[in-house]
Design a protein around this motif. Structure first.
Motif, short mmCIF file in Angstrom:
data_model
loop_
_atom_site.label_atom_id
_atom_site.label_comp_id
_atom_site.label_asym_id
_atom_site.label_seq_id
_atom_site.Cartn_x
_atom_site.Cartn_y
_atom_site.Cartn_z
N GLU A 73 0.83 -1.20 0.00
CA GLU A 73 0.00 0.00 0.00
C GLU A 73 0.87 1.25 0.00
OE1 GLU A 73 -3.70 2.19 2.21
OE2 GLU A 73 -3.01 0.29 3.00
N TRP A 74 1.94 1.24 0.77
CA TRP A 74 2.86 2.38 0.81
C TRP A 74 3.41 2.65 -0.59
CZ3 TRP A 74 4.50 6.60 3.03
CH2 TRP A 74 5.71 7.13 2.64
N ARG A 75 3.90 1.61 -1.24
CA ARG A 75 4.50 1.77 -2.57
C ARG A 75 3.48 2.23 -3.61
NH1 ARG A 75 6.79 -3.52 -1.48
NH2 ARG A 75 8.79 -3.20 -0.47
N GLU A 76 2.29 1.67 -3.58
CA GLU A 76 1.31 1.93 -4.63
C GLU A 76 0.50 3.20 -4.41
OE1 GLU A 76 -1.09 -1.58 -4.90
OE2 GLU A 76 0.56 -2.78 -5.69
N ARG A 77 0.18 3.51 -3.16
CA ARG A 77 -0.75 4.60 -2.90
C ARG A 77 -0.11 5.79 -2.18
NH1 ARG A 77 -4.74 6.43 0.58
NH2 ARG A 77 -4.25 5.02 2.27
N LEU A 78 0.64 5.51 -1.14
CA LEU A 78 1.13 6.60 -0.30
C LEU A 78 2.40 7.26 -0.83
CD1 LEU A 78 0.41 4.95 3.14
CD2 LEU A 78 -0.96 6.64 1.93
N ALA A 79 3.36 6.49 -1.29
CA ALA A 79 4.62 7.06 -1.78
C ALA A 79 4.41 8.04 -2.92
CB ALA A 79 5.60 5.96 -2.16
N PRO A 80 3.55 7.74 -3.91
CA PRO A 80 3.32 8.72 -4.97
C PRO A 80 2.71 10.02 -4.45
CG PRO A 80 2.59 6.55 -5.68
CD PRO A 80 2.91 6.44 -4.22
N GLU A 81 1.85 9.93 -3.46
CA GLU A 81 1.24 11.14 -2.89
C GLU A 81 2.28 11.97 -2.14
OE1 GLU A 81 -1.78 12.54 -3.33
OE2 GLU A 81 -1.93 10.99 -4.84
N VAL A 82 3.16 11.32 -1.40
CA VAL A 82 4.22 12.04 -0.69
C VAL A 82 5.14 12.72 -1.71
CG1 VAL A 82 6.24 11.79 0.80
CG2 VAL A 82 4.11 10.63 1.38
N ALA A 83 5.48 12.01 -2.78
CA ALA A 83 6.33 12.59 -3.82
C ALA A 83 5.66 13.80 -4.45
CB ALA A 83 6.64 11.55 -4.89
N ARG A 84 4.36 13.72 -4.70
CA ARG A 84 3.62 14.86 -5.25
C ARG A 84 3.65 16.05 -4.29
NH1 ARG A 84 -1.63 16.95 -5.25
NH2 ARG A 84 -2.34 15.46 -3.70
N GLU A 86 -1.78 25.15 -1.58
CA GLU A 86 -1.77 23.89 -2.31
C GLU A 86 -1.25 22.75 -1.45
OE1 GLU A 86 -0.04 22.00 -6.47
OE2 GLU A 86 0.32 24.11 -6.04
N VAL A 87 -0.21 23.02 -0.67
CA VAL A 87 0.34 21.99 0.22
C VAL A 87 -0.67 21.61 1.28
CG1 VAL A 87 2.08 21.59 2.01
CG2 VAL A 87 2.76 22.60 -0.15
N VAL A 88 -1.32 22.59 1.88
CA VAL A 88 -2.31 22.30 2.92
C VAL A 88 -3.46 21.48 2.34
CG1 VAL A 88 -4.01 23.35 4.46
CG2 VAL A 88 -1.70 24.27 4.34
N GLY A 89 -3.92 21.86 1.15
CA GLY A 89 -5.00 21.11 0.51
C GLY A 89 -4.60 19.69 0.18
N ALA A 90 -3.37 19.52 -0.33
CA ALA A 90 -2.89 18.18 -0.66
C ALA A 90 -2.76 17.32 0.59
CB ALA A 90 -1.56 18.27 -1.39
N ALA A 91 -2.26 17.93 1.67
CA ALA A 91 -2.12 17.17 2.92
C ALA A 91 -3.49 16.78 3.48
CB ALA A 91 -1.34 17.99 3.94
N ALA A 92 -4.46 17.67 3.35
CA ALA A 92 -5.81 17.36 3.85
C ALA A 92 -6.45 16.23 3.06
CB ALA A 92 -6.68 18.61 3.79
N ASP A 93 -6.16 16.19 1.75
CA ASP A 93 -6.72 15.12 0.92
C ASP A 93 -6.16 13.78 1.34
OD1 ASP A 93 -8.22 16.95 -0.47
OD2 ASP A 93 -6.86 17.00 -2.20
#
Length: 51
Positions: free
Chosen positions: A10-21, A44-51
């Motif tokens: 799950e980290w590799r597929e879902r979370l790591a790409p979001e952290v990279a973004r 933008e950072v706050v919105g991305a973190a909230a998502d």
């Protein structure tokens, strides 16, 4: 109970790409950029973190 392998997948597929973004957004401190509010990067950072 969730296996370690499932968590890593799950980290590799879902979370790591979001952290990279998130870290690609140029969100330097307002102290370094007088036009920070106009640029909207911190919002933008706050919105991305909230998502």
């Amino acid at each position: 109970m969730v296996s370690v392998d499932a968590m890593l997948q799950e980290w590799r597929e879902r979370l790591a790409p979001e952290v990279a973004r998130l870290v690609r957004i140029p969100s330097v401190s307002p102290a370094f950029d007088r036009s920070w509010a106009e640029r909207g990067h911190l919002d933008e950072v706050v919105g991305a973190a909230a998502d």
